[in-house]
Scaffold this active site. Structure first.
Site, mmCIF file in Angstrom:
data_model
loop_
_atom_site.group_PDB
_atom_site.id
_atom_site.type_symbol
_atom_site.label_atom_id
_atom_site.label_comp_id
_atom_site.label_asym_id
_atom_site.label_seq_id
_atom_site.Cartn_x
_atom_site.Cartn_y
_atom_site.Cartn_z
ATOM 1 N N LYS A 119 21.571 47.638 70.626
ATOM 2 C CA LYS A 119 21.234 46.156 69.997
ATOM 3 C C LYS A 119 21.992 45.350 70.425
ATOM 4 O O LYS A 119 21.846 43.989 70.740
ATOM 5 C CB LYS A 119 21.031 46.202 68.397
ATOM 6 C CG LYS A 119 20.654 45.214 67.863
ATOM 7 C CD LYS A 119 19.047 44.657 68.318
ATOM 8 C CE LYS A 119 18.479 43.631 67.507
ATOM 9 N NZ LYS A 119 18.498 43.339 66.407
ATOM 10 N N LYS A 176 26.230 34.366 64.774
ATOM 11 C CA LYS A 176 26.584 35.634 64.073
ATOM 12 C C LYS A 176 26.487 36.723 65.290
ATOM 13 O O LYS A 176 27.822 37.741 65.477
ATOM 14 C CB LYS A 176 25.502 36.205 63.296
ATOM 15 C CG LYS A 176 25.650 37.720 62.588
ATOM 16 C CD LYS A 176 25.074 37.884 61.486
ATOM 17 C CE LYS A 176 23.135 38.113 61.931
ATOM 18 N NZ LYS A 176 22.989 39.209 62.786
ATOM 19 N N THR A 204 21.639 44.114 62.571
ATOM 20 C CA THR A 204 22.486 43.995 63.633
ATOM 21 C C THR A 204 24.008 44.095 63.124
ATOM 22 O O THR A 204 24.361 43.145 62.501
ATOM 23 C CB THR A 204 22.127 42.879 64.435
ATOM 24 O OG1 THR A 204 20.784 42.875 64.722
ATOM 25 C CG2 THR A 204 23.076 42.742 65.580
#
Lengths: 306, 306
Positions: free
Chosen positions: B180, B248, B104
């Site tokens: 995503k 994150k 990602t």
């Protein structure tokens, strides 16, 4: 059928004939209850009469002889006025009858209203509703209810007529209201998240139909994303549920949480966006209008109505 | 089977043998690809060998002769190091082979990595994954992919082996990454909302099993509420996906949004909660640990592990 006896069909009064109350009254009439409606606005009463409903001229007349009173007003203040205001029905309701309270409100207020009504020998069912006008009209609501066994027993014919699913959540008022507030917390945050996400996707130039297809099949999905984002894709902000509803409901959650010393940073962030949407003139538009707010705040273009 | 020819089974290298990469390697081997694995940590390699996998000693050996390189590392920094670091594979990959990037990351970084690799005559498929370790092992991931037709064609045997569903989202890298990130925005906010709600329900003394039952059948439901709240009800914070993942991923969303002058108040509020959970020592615990954070911050008791 006897007007004062044991064996007549249950009589129900519906206070508040908006889109929800109107459908709930229809569902009860369809299932054999004798229904009288009342609303403070003449338009609502006229519509109800036009559909063959029986309407009363005032609150006291509406509840005369009623075994069940269903209150479908907007909030706690209106509920309190219906019960205990200058024309309040608390002193007019038939002994042993039940007041079914549908408005979303702080559980502490629901508890207090119940105690005051029970002190007069009446029953109170804390019974917030979920499901839109279409399901109200079909008698397929979800009801999150709590109250005494007597309140449930007295309310049963109305509950059966109005709801596809009645959750019985406890034997005191306030629990139903608390469940409803948890649902509203999530629903309000999820609408804001859906709008934050779909307008961010538009800002990046993504194919929004494809975003909808992928997200609804992925871990990022929510009931609200699936239900509200089509309004944004169609550019149609006709209110099915208005921004002001969540200004109210997330406001209640925030007040409850502050009183209990419980931090709600997501609710707080979402509430600010509903307030900003309302302040920017979209208060009566569909709650998916938050997407338009995000678009305005970022120079993003969303689909417009074709 | 020829080692340098046209008709051998496709050879795939898997870089990163964590819970996802391990399962993806297994799925590819099961479907007939010749798979070589590599990981920087010895434990991961040992586990892979114990299950009958073939492992390489270094990155260059891993990709030698590979038609397909599947990178299953944690983030953009690791992906860049795998490709262009001191031991980077960009100069060791076979001409015409494809690099499938699963991490990602910011779409702008995905675009840049793709351009640098394509300049060397290699293909890059921007292919973030969704679905947990169990689905990785079964070859049933969802992949949100974008890239050139040549990249898709070269990657096809691996995609077919690893995924139940491959979304083909565009012909340049970055689009898959952007989809995503939209999913992660929603997923991260929904976990935080679920934890804010369930601990608030606990604070009010509600029956949490009943809350789960009611909410999952109501408009407040989300995929994440349904999936994560059972961890809270069981008091089991064994990490299936850790707090640090959303530190994150919501960090990436916030950085992207700041760069694009797009406000993300819900992401910002949720990120602060993930940061607080990490700062309070729960960074490596399950992301449903946000419920424990809310409980700590409000003197609320949650179920403990039985």
């Amino acid at each position: 059928m006897s007007l004062n006896g044991e064996n007549h069909d249950p009589r129900a009064a519906v206070i508040g004939l908006g889109s929800m109350g109107f459908g709930m009254a229809q569902s009860m009439a369809r299932s054999g209850l004798e229904v009288v409606g009342y609303d403070i606005t003449e338009n609502a009463v006229a519509r109800f009469l036009a559909e063959g409903g029986r309407a009363a001229q005032n609150l006291t007349d509406a509840v005369e002889g009623a075994d069940i009173v269903v209150s479908v007003v907007v909030n706690a203040q209106q509920t309190e006025a219906v019960l205990f205001g200058p024309d309040g029905i608390a002193r007019a309701m038939k002994p042993g009858s039940v007041f079914i309270s549908s408005a979303t409100m702080d559980p502490a207020v629901a508890r207090s209203l119940a105690q005051r009504l029970e002190a007069l020998g009446l029953h109170y069912l804390d019974a917030p509703i979920s499901g839109g006008a279409a399901r109200a009209a079909k008698g397929e609501l979800t009801i999150m209810a709590s109250g005494s066994p007597q309140a449930f027993a007295a309310a049963r014919p109305a509950l059966d007529a109005m709801a596809a699913k009645v959750y019985e959540l406890g034997d005191v008022s306030g629990i139903g209201a608390a469940f409803k507030m948890i649902n509203q917390l999530l629903a309000g945050v999820h609408i804001a998240a859906a709008c934050e996400a779909i307008s961010f996707a538009a800002k990046q130039g993504l194919d929004l139909q494809k975003v909808y297809e992928v997200i609804t099949a992925s871990a990022g999905n929510s009931w609200m994303f699936e239900n509200r984002v089509p309004h944004v894709l169609a550019g149609d902000y006709t209110p099915l549920s208005a921004i002001e509803i969540f200004v109210k409901d997330l406001g209640i959650v925030q007040d409850m949480a502050r009183a209990e010393r419980y931090p709600v940073p997501l609710v707080a962030a979402a509430l600010q966006m509903y307030l900003a949407a309302s302040g920017a003139g979209m208060g009566r538009d569909d709650d998916s209008s938050l997407a338009r707010l995000y678009a305005q705040l970022s120079g993003t273009t969303l689909p417009s109505k074709s």
